[in-house]
Design a protein around this motif. Structure first.
Motif, short mmCIF file in Angstrom:
data_model
loop_
_atom_site.label_atom_id
_atom_site.label_comp_id
_atom_site.label_asym_id
_atom_site.label_seq_id
_atom_site.Cartn_x
_atom_site.Cartn_y
_atom_site.Cartn_z
N ASN A 6 7.08 -72.44 -18.43
CA ASN A 6 7.16 -73.17 -17.15
C ASN A 6 7.51 -72.26 -15.99
O ASN A 6 7.54 -72.71 -14.85
N ASP A 7 7.79 -71.00 -16.25
CA ASP A 7 8.33 -70.11 -15.22
C ASP A 7 7.29 -69.16 -14.62
O ASP A 7 7.63 -68.10 -14.13
N LEU A 8 6.04 -69.55 -14.61
CA LEU A 8 4.99 -68.68 -14.07
C LEU A 8 4.99 -68.71 -12.55
O LEU A 8 5.34 -69.74 -11.95
N PRO A 9 4.59 -67.62 -11.90
CA PRO A 9 4.53 -67.60 -10.44
C PRO A 9 3.57 -68.67 -9.91
O PRO A 9 2.52 -68.94 -10.51
N ALA A 10 3.92 -69.27 -8.80
CA ALA A 10 3.10 -70.35 -8.21
C ALA A 10 1.79 -69.82 -7.63
O ALA A 10 0.84 -70.58 -7.46
N ASN A 11 1.73 -68.54 -7.33
CA ASN A 11 0.55 -67.97 -6.66
C ASN A 11 -0.47 -67.37 -7.62
O ASN A 11 -1.31 -66.57 -7.20
N LEU A 12 -0.44 -67.76 -8.88
CA LEU A 12 -1.43 -67.23 -9.83
C LEU A 12 -2.83 -67.67 -9.44
O LEU A 12 -3.03 -68.77 -8.94
N GLU A 13 -3.80 -66.80 -9.70
CA GLU A 13 -5.20 -67.14 -9.47
C GLU A 13 -5.78 -67.59 -10.81
O GLU A 13 -5.85 -66.81 -11.76
N TRP A 14 -6.18 -68.86 -10.89
CA TRP A 14 -6.72 -69.44 -12.11
C TRP A 14 -8.24 -69.41 -12.07
O TRP A 14 -8.84 -69.66 -11.04
N PHE A 15 -8.85 -69.12 -13.22
CA PHE A 15 -10.30 -69.06 -13.36
C PHE A 15 -10.74 -70.04 -14.43
O PHE A 15 -10.02 -70.28 -15.39
N LYS A 16 -11.95 -70.57 -14.30
CA LYS A 16 -12.53 -71.37 -15.38
C LYS A 16 -13.98 -70.97 -15.55
O LYS A 16 -14.59 -70.38 -14.66
#
Length: 73
Positions: A6-16
Protein backbone atom coordinates in the motif's frame (compact mmCIF):
# COMPACT_ATOMS: atom_id res chain seq x y z
CA UNK A 1 9.25 -12.86 -4.41
CA UNK A 2 6.11 -10.76 -4.53
CA UNK A 3 4.12 -8.91 -1.89
CA UNK A 4 1.06 -6.68 -1.76
CA UNK A 5 1.97 -3.09 -0.94
CA UNK A 6 0.00 0.00 0.00
CA UNK A 7 3.02 2.29 0.30
CA UNK A 8 3.79 2.93 -3.38
CA UNK A 9 4.45 6.48 -4.60
CA UNK A 10 1.32 8.27 -5.86
CA UNK A 11 3.11 9.49 -9.00
CA UNK A 12 3.81 6.08 -10.55
CA UNK A 13 3.25 5.78 -14.28
CA UNK A 14 0.99 2.79 -14.94
CA UNK A 15 0.89 0.97 -18.29
CA UNK A 16 -1.56 -1.54 -19.72
CA UNK A 17 -1.54 -3.70 -22.82
CA UNK A 18 -2.76 -2.09 -26.03
CA UNK A 19 -4.98 -5.15 -26.52
CA UNK A 20 -7.19 -3.90 -23.69
CA UNK A 21 -8.28 -0.91 -25.84
CA UNK A 22 -10.39 0.61 -23.08
CA UNK A 23 -12.60 -2.43 -22.55
CA UNK A 24 -11.87 -2.60 -18.81
CA UNK A 25 -10.70 -5.57 -16.81
CA UNK A 26 -7.05 -4.80 -17.45
CA UNK A 27 -3.92 -5.40 -15.48
CA UNK A 28 -1.63 -2.42 -15.20
CA UNK A 29 2.13 -2.42 -14.62
CA UNK A 30 4.41 0.22 -13.10
CA UNK A 31 8.20 0.10 -12.96
CA UNK A 32 9.62 1.23 -9.62
CA UNK A 33 12.87 3.13 -9.10
CA UNK A 34 14.48 0.18 -7.29
CA UNK A 35 13.95 -2.06 -10.34
CA UNK A 36 10.94 -3.92 -9.00
CA UNK A 37 7.61 -4.11 -10.83
CA UNK A 38 4.11 -3.37 -9.52
CA UNK A 39 1.01 -5.05 -10.96
CA UNK A 40 -2.60 -4.02 -10.27
CA UNK A 41 -6.16 -4.66 -11.44
CA UNK A 42 -7.50 -1.38 -12.80
CA UNK A 43 -11.08 -2.39 -11.92
CA UNK A 44 -10.30 -2.60 -8.19
CA UNK A 45 -7.83 0.12 -7.25
CA UNK A 46 -8.69 -0.36 -3.56
CA UNK A 47 -6.86 -3.69 -3.72
CA UNK A 48 -3.11 -3.17 -3.13
CA UNK A 49 -0.81 -3.86 -6.10
CA UNK A 50 1.51 -6.85 -6.13
CA UNK A 51 5.16 -5.85 -6.21
CA UNK A 52 7.76 -8.29 -7.45
CA UNK A 53 11.47 -8.28 -8.12
CA UNK A 54 12.81 -7.67 -11.61
CA UNK A 55 13.89 -11.34 -11.75
CA UNK A 56 10.38 -12.63 -10.93
CA UNK A 57 8.90 -10.30 -13.57
CA UNK A 58 11.43 -11.45 -16.18
CA UNK A 59 10.60 -15.12 -15.46
CA UNK A 60 6.87 -14.41 -15.79
CA UNK A 61 7.30 -12.54 -19.09
CA UNK A 62 9.48 -15.33 -20.45
CA UNK A 63 6.84 -17.93 -19.56
CA UNK A 64 4.06 -15.81 -21.06
CA UNK A 65 5.97 -15.40 -24.31
CA UNK A 66 6.46 -19.16 -24.50
CA UNK A 67 2.74 -19.81 -23.93
CA UNK A 68 3.29 -21.48 -20.55
CA UNK A 69 0.35 -19.62 -19.01
CA UNK A 70 -2.11 -19.94 -21.85
CA UNK A 71 -5.60 -20.93 -20.73
CA UNK A 72 -6.20 -24.60 -21.57
CA UNK A 73 -8.82 -25.51 -24.08
Amino acid sequence: MSTKRNDLPANLEWFKATASSGSGGCLEVAFLEDGSVALRDNEDLSNPPFVMTRHVWACFIDGARKGEFDIPG
